[in-house]
Design an enzyme around this catalytic site. Structure first.
Site, PDB file in Angstrom:
ATOM      1  N   SER A 243       6.766-140.300  33.196  1.00 48.19           N
ATOM      2  CA  SER A 243       5.880-140.977  31.943  1.00 48.19           C
ATOM      3  C   SER A 243       5.705-142.330  32.205  1.00 48.19           C
ATOM      4  O   SER A 243       6.512-143.073  33.030  1.00 48.19           O
ATOM      5  CB  SER A 243       6.683-140.629  30.724  1.00 48.19           C
ATOM      6  OG  SER A 243       6.307-141.717  29.758  1.00 48.19           O
TER       7      SER A 243
ATOM      8  N   TYR B 249      14.744-142.320  27.588  1.00 43.96           N
ATOM      9  CA  TYR B 249      13.808-141.488  27.972  1.00 43.96           C
ATOM     10  C   TYR B 249      12.990-142.051  29.253  1.00 43.96           C
ATOM     11  O   TYR B 249      12.945-141.466  30.247  1.00 43.96           O
ATOM     12  CB  TYR B 249      12.819-141.596  26.811  1.00 43.96           C
ATOM     13  CG  TYR B 249      11.498-140.665  27.155  1.00 43.96           C
ATOM     14  CD1 TYR B 249      11.364-139.208  27.014  1.00 43.96           C
ATOM     15  CD2 TYR B 249      10.302-141.350  27.291  1.00 43.96           C
ATOM     16  CE1 TYR B 249      10.354-138.777  27.408  1.00 43.96           C
ATOM     17  CE2 TYR B 249       9.126-140.680  27.558  1.00 43.96           C
ATOM     18  CZ  TYR B 249       9.127-139.266  27.536  1.00 43.96           C
ATOM     19  OH  TYR B 249       8.086-138.331  27.643  1.00 43.96           O
TER      20      TYR B 249
ATOM     21  N   LYS C 267      12.685-140.346  32.874  1.00 43.06           N
ATOM     22  CA  LYS C 267      11.360-140.299  33.543  1.00 43.06           C
ATOM     23  C   LYS C 267      11.243-141.007  34.825  1.00 43.06           C
ATOM     24  O   LYS C 267      10.555-140.502  35.834  1.00 43.06           O
ATOM     25  CB  LYS C 267      10.506-140.725  32.462  1.00 43.06           C
ATOM     26  CG  LYS C 267      10.318-139.656  31.259  1.00 43.06           C
ATOM     27  CD  LYS C 267       9.857-138.329  31.758  1.00 43.06           C
ATOM     28  CE  LYS C 267       9.411-137.451  30.638  1.00 43.06           C
ATOM     29  NZ  LYS C 267       9.165-135.969  31.055  1.00 43.06           N
TER      30      LYS C 267
END
Length: 319
Positions: free
Chosen positions: A153, A165, A169
């Site tokens: 991401s 997150y 990622k």
């Protein structure tokens, strides 16, 4: 139906909705037999599980003339990932493609993240990728061929409120490069994407709030500004509502699984909207050498003419 992936077997994790759904359907449209994996939980990883999302995608693929099988295992669990890989072997006798897409999101500012939320996010994303790759690797290695596509991401490049997150990622990018080296000698490629798409994970209230706040901070006089992605306009003059469709991510993923991409390994791609981009690999942009070894005083004396002369804006904002 296309034939680029005729008779090949693919697994797509998190394929019940959004980006994974688009990938599974497009893989099937090119002739692949697809195992559609989805636990069927909420985007936060809570709320139990449901077979409905995976079943619906399987029904779509079959209705279009393709071949698909539903699987509901959690890739965050070692046994779940092992069972997922084995389900492909039991049903189709082989495995050629692994697309790791499953994920959850728990957006909070870094000082508000409970340990259990951090562990859960990393468990689904980074460990989930690892679990599936480890289970699939012996099969792909034995047949000396295979394609692995991982999902990173842009949040990994730094995104407010996404410490858990984003770090998971970006860990996936490092995993991708290492797997590419470990398995490349056996004819197996491993690449990653950073997708741009509107999905239920990007529509969660916490992320919207953080994005809005970031936008407000960018507008303050004298503050560091990051150019926004320009929306494409349709004939009427408004933004194109199709630009952020999750299905726009799938074509480069499917192409990376074809024979044409056999020599692309360990790379990371931007995909989404109407753009496909290839990221440059990290490199040292400035270097200092001291043959007598560095001291703090020596660094302090050298830095003003070396590092600080470069554009290294720390992206600081006043509250």
């Amino acid at each position: 139906m296309g034939t680029r992936l005729k008779d090949r077997v693919a697994i797509v994790t998190g394929a019940g909705r959004g980006i994974g759904r688009g990938e599974a359907i497009l893989l099937a449209s090119e002739g692949a037999k697809v195992v559609v994996n989805d636990l069927g939980g909420a985007q936060t990883g809570e709320g139990g599980s449901s077979s409905a999302p995976a079943d619906q995608v399987v029904d779509e693929i079959r209705a279009a003339g393709g071949t698909a099988l539903a699987n509901y295992d959690s890739v965050a669990e070692t046994d779940g990932a092992d069972h997922l890989i084995q389900s492909a072997m039991d049903a189709f006798g082989r495995l050629d493609i692994l697309v790791n897409n499953a994920g959850i999101i728990r957006d909070r500012m870094v000082y508000n993240i409970p340990e259990e939320e951090w562990d859960r996010v990393h468990g689904v994303h980074l460990k989930g990728h690892f679990n599936c790759i480890r289970a699939a690797a012996p099969i792909l290695r034995a047949q000396r061929s295979g394609r692995i596509v991982n999902t990173s991401s842009e949040a990994g490049l730094g995104s407010m409120g996404q410490a858990s997150y984003g770090s998971a990622k970006e860990g996936i990018v490092g995993l991708t490069r290492t797997v590419a080296k470990d398995l490349g000698r056996y004819g197996i490629t491993c690449n990653a994407i950073r997708p741009r798409a509107s999905t239920r994970m990007t529509e969660n209230p916490e992320l919207k709030e953080a994005t809005t706040r970031m936008g407000e901070l960018r507008k303050r006089p004298g503050q560091f500004a990051v150019p926004e992605q320009e929306d494409f306009l349709i004939a009427g003059g408004g933004p194109d509502p199709q630009i952020h469709r999750a299905e726009n991510v799938a074509p480069i993923v499917v192409w990376l699984c074809t024979d044409k991409a056999a020599k692309i390994n360990g790379r990371t791609f931007l995909t989404g909207g109407y753009a496909i981009g290839l990221y440059e690999e990290p490199h040292i942009e400035a270097e200092m050498i001291c043959r007598d070894g560095w001291s703090v005083d020596a660094i302090d004396a050298a830095v003003p003419t070396t590092f600080l002369a470069r554009d290294m804006n720390p992206q600081l904002f006043d509250e």
